[in-house]
Design a protein around this motif. Structure first.
Motif, PDB file in Angstrom:
ATOM      1  N   ARG A  65       5.925  -3.408   7.752  1.00 35.25           N
ATOM      2  CA  ARG A  65       7.121  -2.602   7.523  1.00 35.25           C
ATOM      3  C   ARG A  65       6.844  -1.501   6.511  1.00 35.25           C
ATOM      4  O   ARG A  65       5.965  -1.629   5.654  1.00 35.25           O
ATOM      5  N   GLU A  66       7.596  -0.435   6.633  1.00 37.33           N
ATOM      6  CA  GLU A  66       7.588   0.626   5.637  1.00 37.33           C
ATOM      7  C   GLU A  66       8.744   0.327   4.690  1.00 37.33           C
ATOM      8  O   GLU A  66       9.895   0.214   5.121  1.00 37.33           O
ATOM      9  N   ILE A  67       8.434   0.181   3.408  1.00 37.50           N
ATOM     10  CA  ILE A  67       9.411  -0.297   2.428  1.00 37.50           C
ATOM     11  C   ILE A  67       9.545   0.717   1.294  1.00 37.50           C
ATOM     12  O   ILE A  67       8.549   1.118   0.691  1.00 37.50           O
ATOM     13  N   TYR A  68      10.787   1.107   0.999  1.00 34.50           N
ATOM     14  CA  TYR A  68      11.037   1.986  -0.135  1.00 34.50           C
ATOM     15  C   TYR A  68      11.108   1.132  -1.402  1.00 34.50           C
ATOM     16  O   TYR A  68      11.826   0.123  -1.446  1.00 34.50           O
ATOM     17  N   THR A 121       0.836  -1.201   0.000  1.00 37.75           N
ATOM     18  CA  THR A 121       0.000   0.000   0.000  1.00 37.75           C
ATOM     19  C   THR A 121       0.872   1.252   0.000  1.00 37.75           C
ATOM     20  O   THR A 121       1.852   1.333   0.741  1.00 37.75           O
ATOM     21  N   VAL A 122       0.513   2.212  -0.818  1.00 36.30           N
ATOM     22  CA  VAL A 122       1.283   3.450  -0.936  1.00 36.30           C
ATOM     23  C   VAL A 122       1.065   4.341   0.286  1.00 36.30           C
ATOM     24  O   VAL A 122      -0.074   4.612   0.674  1.00 36.30           O
ATOM     25  N   ILE A 123       2.165   4.775   0.890  1.00 38.39           N
ATOM     26  CA  ILE A 123       2.092   5.769   1.963  1.00 38.39           C
ATOM     27  C   ILE A 123       2.286   7.161   1.367  1.00 38.39           C
ATOM     28  O   ILE A 123       1.470   8.049   1.556  1.00 38.39           O
ATOM     29  N   GLU A 124       3.370   7.326   0.622  1.00 38.70           N
ATOM     30  CA  GLU A 124       3.614   8.633  -0.004  1.00 38.70           C
ATOM     31  C   GLU A 124       4.686   8.508  -1.081  1.00 38.70           C
ATOM     32  O   GLU A 124       5.472   7.558  -1.091  1.00 38.70           O
ATOM     33  N   ILE A 173      13.258  -3.167  -4.827  1.00 39.88           N
ATOM     34  CA  ILE A 173      12.963  -3.097  -3.395  1.00 39.88           C
ATOM     35  C   ILE A 173      14.182  -2.557  -2.661  1.00 39.88           C
ATOM     36  O   ILE A 173      15.291  -3.074  -2.810  1.00 39.88           O
ATOM     37  N   GLY A 174      13.959  -1.509  -1.868  1.00 39.90           N
ATOM     38  CA  GLY A 174      15.058  -0.859  -1.167  1.00 39.90           C
ATOM     39  C   GLY A 174      15.020  -1.060   0.336  1.00 39.90           C
ATOM     40  O   GLY A 174      14.635  -2.120   0.828  1.00 39.90           O
ATOM     41  N   ASN A 175      15.411  -0.039   1.060  1.00 36.29           N
ATOM     42  CA  ASN A 175      15.484  -0.111   2.518  1.00 36.29           C
ATOM     43  C   ASN A 175      14.093  -0.260   3.131  1.00 36.29           C
ATOM     44  O   ASN A 175      13.092   0.158   2.541  1.00 36.29           O
ATOM     45  N   ALA A 226      10.082   7.131  -6.860  1.00 40.40           N
ATOM     46  CA  ALA A 226      10.216   6.151  -5.787  1.00 40.40           C
ATOM     47  C   ALA A 226       9.069   6.347  -4.804  1.00 40.40           C
ATOM     48  O   ALA A 226       8.512   7.450  -4.686  1.00 40.40           O
ATOM     49  N   TRP A 227       8.715   5.277  -4.082  1.00 42.05           N
ATOM     50  CA  TRP A 227       7.573   5.319  -3.176  1.00 42.05           C
ATOM     51  C   TRP A 227       7.941   4.740  -1.812  1.00 42.05           C
ATOM     52  O   TRP A 227       8.778   3.852  -1.712  1.00 42.05           O
ATOM     53  N   LEU A 228       7.270   5.241  -0.803  1.00 34.11           N
ATOM     54  CA  LEU A 228       7.321   4.608   0.511  1.00 34.11           C
ATOM     55  C   LEU A 228       6.023   3.836   0.652  1.00 34.11           C
ATOM     56  O   LEU A 228       4.935   4.400   0.519  1.00 34.11           O
ATOM     57  N   THR A 229       6.133   2.526   0.884  1.00 38.74           N
ATOM     58  CA  THR A 229       4.947   1.674   0.941  1.00 38.74           C
ATOM     59  C   THR A 229       4.832   0.985   2.298  1.00 38.74           C
ATOM     60  O   THR A 229       5.797   0.902   3.052  1.00 38.74           O
TER      61      THR A 229
END
Length: 204
Positions: free
Chosen positions: A154-157, A96-99, A141-143, A166-169
């Protein structure tokens, strides 16, 4: 101080408290409930190949045979852990997209979403394909870190391959990225009631 002034002060204090709560919620609750791949759930059963690539390792999971069993190409088609495969696929579906984050390539490495071909890259490239070769997911998939809003997730970049944004998910993705990580650890499963005798033969 009279009753009127006390009432005004109480109302003012309450307003400050409410404002503080709203600001806190704004920081911890995702700004949108939009899924990163909103249509993936409808075609996930058509996925027959999963590629998990890093700069140093490649893992290919393929679904073949009469029972459409998941197997590991790099391990001579040894069975893959079905539980891990299902968790990975569900994890991608539910991202799910956070921002939105950076779209500046010079800042990708800071959050771990640089291309895996970049020198020193620590990112993981996840690709989901259909039998005809059509790519349904191509995700870098990042940090990641424990989510502020839910300690079980988890919050996943992430960044879609070929796109700048890029997204924080919010979600849960498997961290296994080598072939041995995906091996089905269960060799045999026989009910003990059906075993009458066990013989062990040594070389000598």
């Amino acid at each position: 101080m009279n009753v009127k002034n006390l009432s005004i002060l109480a109302i003012f204090t309450l307003a400050i408290v409410i404002t503080a709560i709203l600001l806190t919620q704004k920081e911890t609750i995702p700004t949108t409930a939009e899924k990163l791949f909103p249509d993936l759930e409808n075609v996930i059963n058509d996925v027959t190949e999963i590629n998990i690539n890093t700069q140093e390792k490649s893992t290919t999971l393929i679904r073949t045979g009469e029972n459409w069993q998941w197997q590991i190409k790099e391990k001579h088609l040894y069975p893959a852990s079905l539980d891990k495969v299902h968790k990975l696929l569900l994890g991608v579906i539910n991202l799910t997209v956070i921002e939105a984050k950076t779209s500046n390539p010079s800042r990708y490495a800071k959050i771990g979403v640089e291309d895996i071909s970049e020198e020193g890259a620590k990112s993981v490239l996840l690709t989901l394909k259909k039998a005809d070769g059509e790519i349904k997911v191509n995700l870098i998939i990042g940090n990641d870190r424990i989510a502020k809003s839910d300690s079980t997730r988890r919050e996943i970049y992430v960044r879609k391959q070929g796109e700048k944004q890029a997204w924080l998910t919010l979600g849960q993705l498997s961290s296994e990225n080598t072939p041995k990580d995906w091996l089905d650890q269960q060799i045999v499963n026989i009910d003990s009631n059906n075993i009458r005798q066990v013989s062990i033969t040594h070389p000598e």
